[in-house]
Scaffold this active site. Structure first.
Site, PDB file in Angstrom:
ATOM      1  N   LYS A   1      48.448  78.570   8.744  1.00  0.00           N
ATOM      2  CA  LYS A   1      47.949  77.206   8.546  1.00  0.00           C
ATOM      3  C   LYS A   1      46.993  77.133   7.366  1.00  0.00           C
ATOM      4  O   LYS A   1      47.115  76.260   6.505  1.00  0.00           O
ATOM      5  CB  LYS A   1      47.246  76.728   9.811  1.00  0.00           C
ATOM      6  CG  LYS A   1      46.440  75.425   9.635  1.00  0.00           C
ATOM      7  CD  LYS A   1      45.666  75.096  10.886  1.00  0.00           C
ATOM      8  CE  LYS A   1      44.867  73.804  10.724  1.00  0.00           C
ATOM      9  NZ  LYS A   1      43.637  74.012   9.925  1.00  0.00           N
ATOM     10  N   ASN A   2      46.015  78.038   7.322  1.00  0.00           N
ATOM     11  CA  ASN A   2      44.990  77.947   6.279  1.00  0.00           C
ATOM     12  C   ASN A   2      45.560  78.231   4.891  1.00  0.00           C
ATOM     13  O   ASN A   2      45.033  77.731   3.895  1.00  0.00           O
ATOM     14  CB  ASN A   2      43.842  78.900   6.594  1.00  0.00           C
ATOM     15  CG  ASN A   2      43.032  78.446   7.807  1.00  0.00           C
ATOM     16  OD1 ASN A   2      43.098  77.285   8.189  1.00  0.00           O
ATOM     17  ND2 ASN A   2      42.299  79.355   8.413  1.00  0.00           N
TER      18      ASN A   2
ATOM     19  N   ARG B   1      41.054  66.990   6.914  1.00  0.00           N
ATOM     20  CA  ARG B   1      40.090  67.728   6.099  1.00  0.00           C
ATOM     21  C   ARG B   1      40.765  68.453   4.936  1.00  0.00           C
ATOM     22  O   ARG B   1      40.201  68.578   3.856  1.00  0.00           O
ATOM     23  CB  ARG B   1      39.311  68.730   6.952  1.00  0.00           C
ATOM     24  CG  ARG B   1      38.227  69.410   6.136  1.00  0.00           C
ATOM     25  CD  ARG B   1      37.197  70.137   6.948  1.00  0.00           C
ATOM     26  NE  ARG B   1      36.141  70.638   6.070  1.00  0.00           N
ATOM     27  CZ  ARG B   1      35.109  69.949   5.654  1.00  0.00           C
ATOM     28  NH1 ARG B   1      34.973  68.705   6.030  1.00  0.00           N
ATOM     29  NH2 ARG B   1      34.203  70.472   4.847  1.00  0.00           N
TER      30      ARG B   1
ATOM     31  N   ASP C   1      37.807  69.266  12.286  1.00  0.00           N
ATOM     32  CA  ASP C   1      37.181  69.681  13.531  1.00  0.00           C
ATOM     33  C   ASP C   1      35.701  69.332  13.559  1.00  0.00           C
ATOM     34  O   ASP C   1      35.021  69.377  12.536  1.00  0.00           O
ATOM     35  CB  ASP C   1      37.300  71.209  13.699  1.00  0.00           C
ATOM     36  CG  ASP C   1      38.700  71.627  14.089  1.00  0.00           C
ATOM     37  OD1 ASP C   1      39.369  70.840  14.766  1.00  0.00           O
ATOM     38  OD2 ASP C   1      39.119  72.728  13.716  1.00  0.00           O
TER      39      ASP C   1
ATOM     40  N   ASP D   1      37.421  82.104  12.730  1.00  0.00           N
ATOM     41  CA  ASP D   1      38.419  81.390  13.536  1.00  0.00           C
ATOM     42  C   ASP D   1      38.846  82.161  14.774  1.00  0.00           C
ATOM     43  O   ASP D   1      39.476  81.584  15.667  1.00  0.00           O
ATOM     44  CB  ASP D   1      39.654  81.066  12.686  1.00  0.00           C
ATOM     45  CG  ASP D   1      39.419  79.903  11.742  1.00  0.00           C
ATOM     46  OD1 ASP D   1      38.429  79.186  11.936  1.00  0.00           O
ATOM     47  OD2 ASP D   1      40.216  79.714  10.813  1.00  0.00           O
TER      48      ASP D   1
ATOM     49  N   MET E   1      28.601  80.837  10.984  1.00  0.00           N
ATOM     50  CA  MET E   1      28.976  79.816  10.021  1.00  0.00           C
ATOM     51  C   MET E   1      28.887  78.389  10.547  1.00  0.00           C
ATOM     52  O   MET E   1      28.524  77.472   9.816  1.00  0.00           O
ATOM     53  CB  MET E   1      30.391  80.088   9.496  1.00  0.00           C
ATOM     54  CG  MET E   1      30.494  81.370   8.693  1.00  0.00           C
ATOM     55  SD  MET E   1      32.147  81.677   8.049  1.00  0.00           S
ATOM     56  CE  MET E   1      32.336  80.301   6.914  1.00  0.00           C
TER      57      MET E   1
END
Length: 435
Positions: A22-23, A97, A121, A320, A342
């Site tokens: 996904k990223n 985003r 998110d 993640d 983070m």
């Protein structure tokens, strides 16, 4: 709003193939705007965030030809820049985003860009300063107009290469600035650059398109600007977050699972972190085999102190997967401190795990201590809501290991990052019903 109904305490068995990353997808797909020529991308995950971005590109005028279930050819030879001024663009881009990744390619090729404040998110503060400070270093000027629907307007008529030290090793920030720099005049040096495999993939793709990027896989990228880029073909990596999720799921549910085609060298320390929780695994070629385990024990440090798992920029542990490590530890033998550095809101989902019977002390917004049950008591099914993508899957894993039935509401959050997760898990023995 959709929900999952999960009947827990079922052992799974079989093979599962991870989706495309996904990223990586969010930045690779935006990069098609850098050229007029066709760009073919393979292993695209069929998930909400990625599909929304592909549709947004279509609205901008990018032609899309689906070659297979996971392969698309993109052609961005006739872009409608006027669409950037529309209410439709504002609404669609604000809901995603990943839309901020459109800015770098637009600045490089069209020398201007416009983007609303993006969503995503609710996991804490996620600032965009790294993106905009990098663009400014290249000579771009931007303004933000709250009265104009909250739009960032960027003018980059004279992009020139320069030296920049990024204020943080942001993956999306590095990718966005990099895509702007590949067509800037002169040489750009990006220091404190992110070096995640996703960023390495983008660099390699851009070089195949004609860019001149060196220092790939390091924290210093050197970019020699070129006047134009050509088309290419690119295959995305398997999603390392999904692979880690499946490892944790297998341990929690005492299941025997083979995760296929993992590209193990690209996973960094992810397997080692799960091994420190006591989870057994075997590398069989490029597959990861997780045997059914009755128990798994968390390691201590050599001096006997409690293990701490914290996120860090690559090659450190990805943030993640901290939610997955946390939920997996609830049934381990031993104690672990989870330190989420983070994002200050990403651990708040633990109240649901505590309601299910987990022993977790939320020390502050960034730290949680998990005291494993060692299978002596089982989590119990409850009704809960998915607050974000990763916490949602952590709750799904908890529900699948729990006694009784659980309901997870707001599963649109899970669908944003995991492709047909209910269908794929049901195929190897889960009992998940989409309501």
């Amino acid at each position: 709003m959709a929900s999952f109904k999960i009947t827990g305490d079922r052992r799974l068995k079989g093979e599962i193939v991870p989706q495309g990353a996904k990223n990586e997808a969010l930045q690779i797909i935006c990069a098609v705007l850098l050229t007029k020529e066709p760009v073919t991308i393979h292993n695209i995950p069929d998930i909400r965030d990625v599909n929304q971005l592909i549709n947004l590109l279509g609205d901008l005028g990018v032609r899309r030809t689906r070659l297979s279930e996971s392969s698309i050819r993109f052609e961005a030879d006739d872009i409608n820049l006027d669409y950037l001024e529309s209410d439709s663009f504002r609404q669609k881009a604000a809901a995603l985003r990943g839309s901020v990744m459109l800015l770098g390619p637009m600045l490089a090729r069209f020398r201007k860009g416009r983007i609303p404040r993006p969503g995503g998110d609710k996991i804490g503060r996620r600032r965009l300063d790294t993106h905009f400070l990098g663009f400014e270093k290249l000579g771009a000027e931007f303004s933000y107009d709250e009265e104009d629907g909250g739009f960032y307007r960027v003018d980059a008529a004279n992009l020139k290469g320069t030296f920049m030290l990024l204020d943080e090793a942001s993956v999306t920030g590095t990718a966005n600035v990099l895509m702007a720099a590949v067509m800037a005049e002169g040489t750009t040096t990006i220091y404190n650059a992110a070096c995640e495999p996703y960023l390495q993939q983008l660099c390699k793709m851009l070089n195949r398109m004609g860019a001149k990027i060196s220092g790939i896989a390091s924290n210093m990228l050197i970019v020699e600007g070129v006047s134009e880029l050509k088309g290419t073909e690119h295959t995305m990596l398997p999603d390392m977050i999904e692979i880690g999720s499946f490892i944790g799921l297998a341990a929690m549910t005492q299941s025997e699972i083979t995760i296929k085609d993992c590209q193990i060298p690209e996973l960094g320390i992810i397997p080692d972190v799960f091994k420190r929780l006591g989870i057994q695994m075997e590398f069989r070629g490029d597959d990861i085999f997780i045997p059914a385990q009755e128990r798994y024990r968390i390691e201590n440090y050599l001096d006997g102190s409690t293990l701490s798992v914290a996120d860090a920029p690559w090659p450190g542990f990805t943030p993640d997967l901290l939610s997955i490590v946390l939920v997996t530890a609830t049934q381990a033998q031993g104690t672990v401190l989870i330190h989420q550095k983070m994002f200050e809101s990403r651990l708040f989902f633990v109240d649901k795990l505590i309601e299910m019977g987990a022993q977790i002390i939320l020390c502050d917004p960034h730290r949680a201590t998990v005291i494993g049950h060692n299978r002596e008591t089982q989590l119990r099914g409850i009704r809960m809501t998915s607050p974000d993508i990763r916490a949602g899957v952590a709750l799904l894993i908890a529900a699948m290991s729990a006694k009784g039935v659980s309901i997870i509401d707001n599963i649109e959050q899970i669908d944003r990052g995991y492709q047909n997760i209910d269908t794929r898990l049901n195929a190897i023995g889960a009992e998940i019903v989409r309501l």
